[in-house]
Design a protein around this motif. Structure first.
Motif, PDB file in Angstrom:
ATOM      1  N   ILE A   3      67.183  30.435  84.313  1.00  0.00           N
ATOM      2  CA  ILE A   3      66.111  31.057  85.057  1.00  0.00           C
ATOM      3  C   ILE A   3      65.532  30.012  85.985  1.00  0.00           C
ATOM      4  N   GLU A   4      64.622  30.424  86.838  1.00  0.00           N
ATOM      5  CA  GLU A   4      64.066  29.496  87.815  1.00  0.00           C
ATOM      6  C   GLU A   4      63.533  28.239  87.112  1.00  0.00           C
ATOM      7  N   GLY A   5      64.040  27.090  87.517  1.00  0.00           N
ATOM      8  CA  GLY A   5      63.582  25.838  86.951  1.00  0.00           C
ATOM      9  C   GLY A   5      64.465  25.285  85.865  1.00  0.00           C
ATOM     10  N   GLY A   6      65.440  26.061  85.354  1.00  0.00           N
ATOM     11  CA  GLY A   6      66.320  25.518  84.329  1.00  0.00           C
ATOM     12  C   GLY A   6      66.828  26.569  83.372  1.00  0.00           C
ATOM     13  N   LEU A   7      67.293  26.102  82.218  1.00  0.00           N
ATOM     14  CA  LEU A   7      67.831  26.987  81.188  1.00  0.00           C
ATOM     15  C   LEU A   7      66.716  27.810  80.554  1.00  0.00           C
ATOM     16  N   ALA A   8      67.044  29.015  80.134  1.00  0.00           N
ATOM     17  CA  ALA A   8      66.052  29.921  79.556  1.00  0.00           C
ATOM     18  C   ALA A   8      65.800  29.573  78.090  1.00  0.00           C
ATOM     19  N   VAL A  43      65.369  20.738  68.686  1.00  0.00           N
ATOM     20  CA  VAL A  43      65.431  22.166  68.370  1.00  0.00           C
ATOM     21  C   VAL A  43      65.266  22.944  69.672  1.00  0.00           C
ATOM     22  N   ALA A  44      66.058  23.998  69.841  1.00  0.00           N
ATOM     23  CA  ALA A  44      65.963  24.841  71.029  1.00  0.00           C
ATOM     24  C   ALA A  44      65.850  26.298  70.620  1.00  0.00           C
ATOM     25  N   GLN A  45      64.987  27.037  71.320  1.00  0.00           N
ATOM     26  CA  GLN A  45      64.845  28.462  71.088  1.00  0.00           C
ATOM     27  C   GLN A  45      64.926  29.193  72.418  1.00  0.00           C
ATOM     28  N   ASP A  52      64.550  34.201  64.200  1.00  0.00           N
ATOM     29  CA  ASP A  52      65.794  33.826  63.537  1.00  0.00           C
ATOM     30  C   ASP A  52      66.930  33.559  64.521  1.00  0.00           C
ATOM     31  N   VAL A  53      66.595  33.119  65.715  1.00  0.00           N
ATOM     32  CA  VAL A  53      67.601  32.725  66.703  1.00  0.00           C
ATOM     33  C   VAL A  53      67.199  31.364  67.264  1.00  0.00           C
ATOM     34  N   PHE A  54      68.003  30.349  66.979  1.00  0.00           N
ATOM     35  CA  PHE A  54      67.717  29.012  67.504  1.00  0.00           C
ATOM     36  C   PHE A  54      68.953  28.141  67.331  1.00  0.00           C
ATOM     37  N   ALA A  55      68.919  26.974  67.977  1.00  0.00           N
ATOM     38  CA  ALA A  55      69.956  25.959  67.782  1.00  0.00           C
ATOM     39  C   ALA A  55      69.257  24.627  67.587  1.00  0.00           C
ATOM     40  N   GLN A  56      69.899  23.742  66.822  1.00  0.00           N
ATOM     41  CA  GLN A  56      69.278  22.445  66.558  1.00  0.00           C
ATOM     42  C   GLN A  56      70.354  21.403  66.287  1.00  0.00           C
ATOM     43  N   VAL A  57      70.003  20.155  66.575  1.00  0.00           N
ATOM     44  CA  VAL A  57      70.937  19.054  66.329  1.00  0.00           C
ATOM     45  C   VAL A  57      70.175  17.905  65.696  1.00  0.00           C
ATOM     46  N   TRP A  58      70.817  17.266  64.731  1.00  0.00           N
ATOM     47  CA  TRP A  58      70.276  16.087  64.047  1.00  0.00           C
ATOM     48  C   TRP A  58      71.267  14.945  64.229  1.00  0.00           C
ATOM     49  N   HIS A  59      70.746  13.770  64.586  1.00  0.00           N
ATOM     50  CA  HIS A  59      71.605  12.584  64.691  1.00  0.00           C
ATOM     51  C   HIS A  59      70.796  11.345  64.376  1.00  0.00           C
ATOM     52  N   GLU A  60      71.349  10.513  63.500  1.00  0.00           N
ATOM     53  CA  GLU A  60      70.768   9.218  63.184  1.00  0.00           C
ATOM     54  C   GLU A  60      71.776   8.161  63.603  1.00  0.00           C
ATOM     55  N   VAL A 297      39.347  39.328  89.891  1.00  0.00           N
ATOM     56  CA  VAL A 297      40.702  39.545  90.393  1.00  0.00           C
ATOM     57  C   VAL A 297      41.100  40.969  90.023  1.00  0.00           C
ATOM     58  N   ARG A 298      41.150  41.816  91.032  1.00  0.00           N
ATOM     59  CA  ARG A 298      41.541  43.208  90.824  1.00  0.00           C
ATOM     60  C   ARG A 298      41.890  43.837  92.168  1.00  0.00           C
ATOM     61  N   PRO A 299      42.805  44.827  92.161  1.00  0.00           N
ATOM     62  CA  PRO A 299      43.520  45.362  91.003  1.00  0.00           C
ATOM     63  C   PRO A 299      44.498  44.327  90.445  1.00  0.00           C
ATOM     64  N   LEU A 300      44.847  44.497  89.185  1.00  0.00           N
ATOM     65  CA  LEU A 300      45.679  43.515  88.494  1.00  0.00           C
ATOM     66  C   LEU A 300      46.509  44.225  87.439  1.00  0.00           C
ATOM     67  N   THR A 301      47.805  44.002  87.469  1.00  0.00           N
ATOM     68  CA  THR A 301      48.699  44.507  86.423  1.00  0.00           C
ATOM     69  C   THR A 301      49.074  43.336  85.534  1.00  0.00           C
ATOM     70  N   TRP A 302      48.601  43.361  84.291  1.00  0.00           N
ATOM     71  CA  TRP A 302      48.749  42.194  83.418  1.00  0.00           C
ATOM     72  C   TRP A 302      50.071  42.251  82.659  1.00  0.00           C
ATOM     73  N   HIS A 303      51.143  41.852  83.334  1.00  0.00           N
ATOM     74  CA  HIS A 303      52.455  41.724  82.725  1.00  0.00           C
ATOM     75  C   HIS A 303      52.721  40.240  82.500  1.00  0.00           C
ATOM     76  N   LYS A 304      52.214  39.716  81.407  1.00  0.00           N
ATOM     77  CA  LYS A 304      52.361  38.293  81.081  1.00  0.00           C
ATOM     78  C   LYS A 304      53.591  38.120  80.192  1.00  0.00           C
ATOM     79  N   HIS A 305      54.602  37.409  80.690  1.00  0.00           N
ATOM     80  CA  HIS A 305      55.839  37.230  79.929  1.00  0.00           C
ATOM     81  C   HIS A 305      55.613  36.328  78.719  1.00  0.00           C
ATOM     82  N   LEU A 306      56.178  36.719  77.596  1.00  0.00           N
ATOM     83  CA  LEU A 306      56.150  35.880  76.393  1.00  0.00           C
ATOM     84  C   LEU A 306      57.094  34.710  76.563  1.00  0.00           C
ATOM     85  N   VAL A 307      56.734  33.602  75.952  1.00  0.00           N
ATOM     86  CA  VAL A 307      57.610  32.437  75.957  1.00  0.00           C
ATOM     87  C   VAL A 307      58.093  32.166  74.539  1.00  0.00           C
ATOM     88  N   GLY A 308      57.170  31.772  73.623  1.00  0.00           N
ATOM     89  CA  GLY A 308      57.596  31.574  72.241  1.00  0.00           C
ATOM     90  C   GLY A 308      57.004  30.381  71.590  1.00  0.00           C
TER      91      GLY A 308
END
Length: 308
Positions: A3-8, A43-45, A52-60, A297-308
Motif C-alpha cells: 500500500i502507499e508507503g510500503g508493505l501492508a 513480529v509482523a501483522q 490469529d494471523v501473523f509472522a515472526q522470526v527469532w534469531h540469536e 469540520v462538517r460535513p464529514l464521513t468518518w471512515h477511519k481505517h483500522l490498523v491493528g
C-alpha cells in the motif's frame, strides 16, 4: 500486498522499534539486524490486523533463524533457516500475500497446546459491551489489544468483573472482523479521516502542534498539549476522544486550538492556518474567525481505517 508507503503490515522488534507500512528494504534490514541482546525477534501483522494471523522470526547471534507464521486459530507453522536473506524474502512474500510464498521450505507444526473453553456472556452484558466496542471501532484509533482491555473493564463495578479477559478477546475479535469486512465496501482512499491526518501532518510541519484523538476531554487536552510542543511551535490544534466519538456517530468533528502565548491574536492566526490546512486537504471547515469559538469540520464521513 503493498500500500502507499510500503508493505501492508505493522512490525515491531524486541528493541522497541515499530514500523507501520514498512518498505521491503527496511524489512530486510530489520531481519538481517537481528541477533544482539535486546534485538532478537521481529513480529509482523497485517494492516488491518487479523486475529490469529501473523509472522515472526527469532534469531540469536550464532544460531539459526526460527521463522513462524500463523494462519488461523488452529494452524501455526515454523521452520529453521541459516540465511537471513532467505528469511527476509519469505517475510516479504508473506507480507505481499504472494501465491506460494511459503514454498520450498520444510515447515513443521507448532504446538499450540489445548484450546481454552470460553463461556458465553449473558445477553444483556454482551449487548452493552458490544455497543461500546462497536463505537470504539467506528472511532478507529484503538488496536485489538486496547479494545480487549476496554471490553474487559467497561462494566467493572468494584470487585465485580462480569467479562473475563478471554470473553473480551473473543468478543473484540468477532466485532473487529465485522468492521474489517465493512471497510472493504468503503470508497477508495483517501477517506475524510485520511484527509484530516494529512492536514494535521501539514500543520505539524509548519509550527502548529496537531494531535488526533488526544486525551479524554478538553480540560485534560488543554493542560497536556504543551507537553507535545516541538521547538518553535507557536500554537496547537487537537480533538479529544469525546470529539472522536461524536464524529464517529455522524455529528461532525470539533477542533480545539490556540496560541501557546495565550493571546487572542495568536489564537485567531492559528485558527486561520488550521482552516486553510483543512480546506487544502479537501475538508470543509465551519468557523467565523472568533478565537473563542471552536472550528467544526462538517460535513464529514468518518471512515477511519483500522490498523491493528
Amino acid at each position: 500486498m503493498e500500500i502507499e508507503g510500503g508493505l501492508a503490515v505493522r512490525a515491531w522488534t524486541e528493541s522497541g522499534r515499530t514500523y507501520l507500512r514498512i518498505p521491503a528494504e527496511e524489512l530486510r534490514a530489520a531481519v538481517t539486524g537481528l541477533g544482539g541482546a535486546g534485538n532478537r525477534f521481529l513480529v509482523a501483522q497485517r494492516v488491518p490486523d487479523l486475529p490469529d494471523v501473523f509472522a515472526q522470526v527469532w534469531h540469536e547471534t550464532g544460531g539459526d533463524y526460527q521463522l513462524e507464521h500463523r494462519v488461523g486459530k488452529d494452524a501455526f507453522f515454523g521452520t529453521r533457516l541459516t540465511d537471513p536473506d532467505r528469511v527476509a524474502d519469505l517475510l516479504t512474500g508473506w507480507a505481499r500475500q504472494e501465491d506460494g510464498w511459503d514454498a520450498g521450505v520444510a515447515w513443521e507444526p507448532v504446538d499450540l497446546g489445548p484450546g481454552e473453553e470460553v463461556p458465553d456472556l449473558p445477553d444483556e452484558i454482551r449487548q452493552r459491551v458490544e455497543d461500546r466496542v462497536r463505537l470504539l471501532l467506528r472511532c478507529g484509533y484503538d488496536d485489538r489489544a486496547r479494545l480487549t482491555e476496554d471490553a474487559e473493564e467497561w462494566l467493572v463495578d468494584g470487585d465485580v468483573q462480569p467479562v473475563s479477559p478471554a470473553q473480551a478477546r473473543q468478543l473484540v475479535d468477532r466485532l473487529w472482523l465485522e468492521r474489517v469486512t465493512e471497510q472493504r465496501t468503503w470508497p477508495p482512499s483517501p477517506t475524510d479521516p485520511d484527509r484530516l491526518t494529512g492536514a494535521f501532518d501539514a500543520l505539524n510541519a509548519q509550527g502548529i502542534t496537531a494531535r488526533e484523538n488526544f486525551t479524554c476531554c478538553r480540560p485534560c487536552g488543554t493542560a497536556e498539549i504543551g507537553g507535545e510542543r516541538a521547538e518553535g511551535d507557536r500554537g496547537f490544534v487537537y480533538f479529544h476522544t469525546q470529539c472522536t466519538e461524536s464524529a464517529a456517530e455522524g455529528h461532525g468533528l470539533t477542533l480545539l486550538y490556540g496560541g501557546f502565548d495565550g493571546s487572542a491574536g495568536t489564537t485567531a492566526a492559528v485558527g486561520r492556518e488550521v482552516v486553510t490546512a483543512l480546506e487544502m486537504a479537501g475538508l470543509s471547515a465551519v468557523w467565523d474567525g472568533n478565537p473563542d469559538k471552536a472550528i467544526e469540520v462538517r460535513p464529514l464521513t468518518w471512515h477511519k481505517h483500522l490498523v491493528g
